[in-house]
Design an enzyme around this catalytic site. Structure first.
Site, PDB file in Angstrom:
ATOM      1  N   SER A  94      41.866  27.357  56.125  1.00 20.43           N
ATOM      2  CA  SER A  94      43.269  27.540  56.374  1.00 20.43           C
ATOM      3  C   SER A  94      44.139  26.873  57.360  1.00 20.43           C
ATOM      4  O   SER A  94      43.510  26.427  58.322  1.00 20.43           O
ATOM      5  CB  SER A  94      43.656  29.082  56.790  1.00 20.43           C
ATOM      6  OG  SER A  94      45.191  29.305  56.573  1.00 20.43           O
ATOM      7  N   HIS A 108      51.747  24.457  55.028  1.00 17.48           N
ATOM      8  CA  HIS A 108      50.687  25.550  54.857  1.00 17.48           C
ATOM      9  C   HIS A 108      49.772  25.144  53.761  1.00 17.48           C
ATOM     10  O   HIS A 108      50.519  24.900  52.783  1.00 17.48           O
ATOM     11  CB  HIS A 108      51.103  26.805  54.953  1.00 17.48           C
ATOM     12  CG  HIS A 108      50.270  27.822  54.532  1.00 17.48           C
ATOM     13  ND1 HIS A 108      50.161  28.430  53.369  1.00 17.48           N
ATOM     14  CD2 HIS A 108      49.186  28.518  55.402  1.00 17.48           C
ATOM     15  CE1 HIS A 108      49.040  29.322  53.403  1.00 17.48           C
ATOM     16  NE2 HIS A 108      48.507  29.231  54.307  1.00 17.48           N
ATOM     17  N   ARG A 112      40.110  29.540  49.638  1.00 13.32           N
ATOM     18  CA  ARG A 112      39.152  30.640  50.041  1.00 13.32           C
ATOM     19  C   ARG A 112      38.270  30.827  48.836  1.00 13.32           C
ATOM     20  O   ARG A 112      38.650  30.911  47.722  1.00 13.32           O
ATOM     21  CB  ARG A 112      39.812  31.978  50.583  1.00 13.32           C
ATOM     22  CG  ARG A 112      41.106  32.464  49.632  1.00 13.32           C
ATOM     23  CD  ARG A 112      41.635  33.574  50.303  1.00 13.32           C
ATOM     24  NE  ARG A 112      42.894  33.761  49.378  1.00 13.32           N
ATOM     25  CZ  ARG A 112      43.864  33.196  49.184  1.00 13.32           C
ATOM     26  NH1 ARG A 112      44.304  32.366  49.775  1.00 13.32           N
ATOM     27  NH2 ARG A 112      44.915  34.012  48.336  1.00 13.32           N
ATOM     28  N   GLY A 264      38.115  39.143  62.205  1.00  8.32           N
ATOM     29  CA  GLY A 264      38.025  37.617  62.631  1.00  8.32           C
ATOM     30  C   GLY A 264      38.595  37.489  63.913  1.00  8.32           C
ATOM     31  O   GLY A 264      39.204  38.346  64.581  1.00  8.32           O
ATOM     32  N   ARG A 265      38.631  36.236  64.272  1.00  9.53           N
ATOM     33  CA  ARG A 265      39.001  35.786  65.533  1.00  9.53           C
ATOM     34  C   ARG A 265      40.554  35.746  65.757  1.00  9.53           C
ATOM     35  O   ARG A 265      41.198  34.751  65.011  1.00  9.53           O
ATOM     36  CB  ARG A 265      38.318  34.469  65.961  1.00  9.53           C
ATOM     37  CG  ARG A 265      38.805  33.771  67.199  1.00  9.53           C
ATOM     38  CD  ARG A 265      37.983  32.577  67.765  1.00  9.53           C
ATOM     39  NE  ARG A 265      38.076  31.966  68.987  1.00  9.53           N
ATOM     40  CZ  ARG A 265      38.927  30.968  69.345  1.00  9.53           C
ATOM     41  NH1 ARG A 265      39.567  30.301  68.365  1.00  9.53           N
ATOM     42  NH2 ARG A 265      39.040  30.670  70.612  1.00  9.53           N
TER      43      ARG A 265
END
Length: 306
Positions: A94, A108, A112, A264-265
């Site tokens: 992403s 953007h 995925r 997620g982070r």
């Protein structure tokens, strides 16, 4: 032994991440991407690459993740409720690019790959799909830029069917819509999800085509606008419109929700936010101004190729 679907996707996504970072560094001419490898306690991890305060790019983030777990998060199973709570594997890249110059649009893109089974990775009942796309968010509208962007979007789709671009363009227009504002986030592009058409090889080829067309779509626009003169008025409008971007990402974006729901982070998930942004109470553009034309002439969905 031939590579598994997940291994093939991972190899491609890491290469795509490298190619995009190299191209953006070259376009900026000064900034360098920082590399952060991270691990997810519940399974998997990723590689975040972030450039900030460059000569051209105020922020760019190009993030790879490969996570897995015992329960597919709700944001990923919304379209497939029968898979809710099942084991999953998810890989993705992403990216977000926030240029400094208000005349250069934000862009953007993401790709995925999801894979889920009843707990047996080799099971025939395994379910997989691709998702992703790319979209453009200008602050000042230039028709030649938007037409170029959509020509590249169409070029990514044409080898896979003449009907694909119109469908994914419409899907993009519908998805990137800020419902509480009643307006589009930008001028669209491509959006697809739950894509598993004609087998893995065909679907993967299409996903690669989308990924490979991103730089061809965006770099000419960035290079055309990055040195356009601007002043305080244009900068303030850019920061004001960036507020719309933040609103969409925090309220509606399924990728943001998936990242947060899957553990997620957080730093990598929220790097998509613009580094500087403002909100102004009940601000109205001057009639006939370039700022007004963004909303009246560019944001309403339209056919840019005819």
């Amino acid at each position: 032994m031939p590579a598994t679907p997940s291994e093939q996707v991972k190899s491609y996504l890491l290469d795509l991440q490298n190619r995009i970072c190299d191209a953006l560094e070259a376009a900026d001419g000064d900034g360098v991407f920082r590399r952060d490898e991270w691990q997810r306690p519940a399974g998997g991890g990723g590689l975040s690459r972030v450039l900030e305060d460059g000569a051209v790019l105020e922020r760019a983030g190009v993030n790879f993740s490969h996570v897995y777990g015992s329960q597919l998060p709700p944001s990923a199973s919304r379209q497939r409720p029968h898979l809710a709570g099942k084991p999953f594997e998810a890989l993705g890249v992403s990216l977000i690019v926030h240029p400094r110059n208000p005349h250069a649009p934000t862009s953007h893109a993401n790709l995925r790959f999801f894979y889920t089974t009843d707990g047996n990775p080799g099971a025939e009942e395994a379910t997989w799909w691709f998702g992703g796309g790319f979209d453009l968010t200008p602050f000042y509208g230039y028709e030649e830029d938007v037409v170029h962007w959509h020509r590249q979007a169409r070029a990514a789709c044409v080898p896979f069917g003449e009907d694909l671009y119109p469908r994914l363009k419409e899907w993009c227009d519908e998805y990137f819509f800020i419902q509480h504002r009643g307006e589009a986030r930008g001028v669209g592009g491509l959006f697809f999800d739950d894509f598993a058409s004609d087998g893995f090889d065909h679907s993967f080829a299409f996903a690669r085509s989308v990924g490979d067309h991103y730089l061809d779509a965006y770099l000419p626009i960035l290079q055309r606008r990055q040195d356009t003169p601007y002043g305080e008025r244009e900068r303030e409008f850019q920061l004001y419109r960036r507020g719309r971007y933040v609103e969409f990402n925090l309220v509606y974006d399924r990728g943001t929700l998936f990242g947060l729901q899957s553990g997620g982070r957080t730093e990598s998930i929220l790097v998509s936010m613009p580094p500087r942004v403002s909100w102004r109470y009940d601000w109205q553009a001057e009639p006939g101004s370039a700022e007004e034309k963004l909303v009246t002439d560019f944001l309403p969905p339209r056919d840019w190729l005819h």
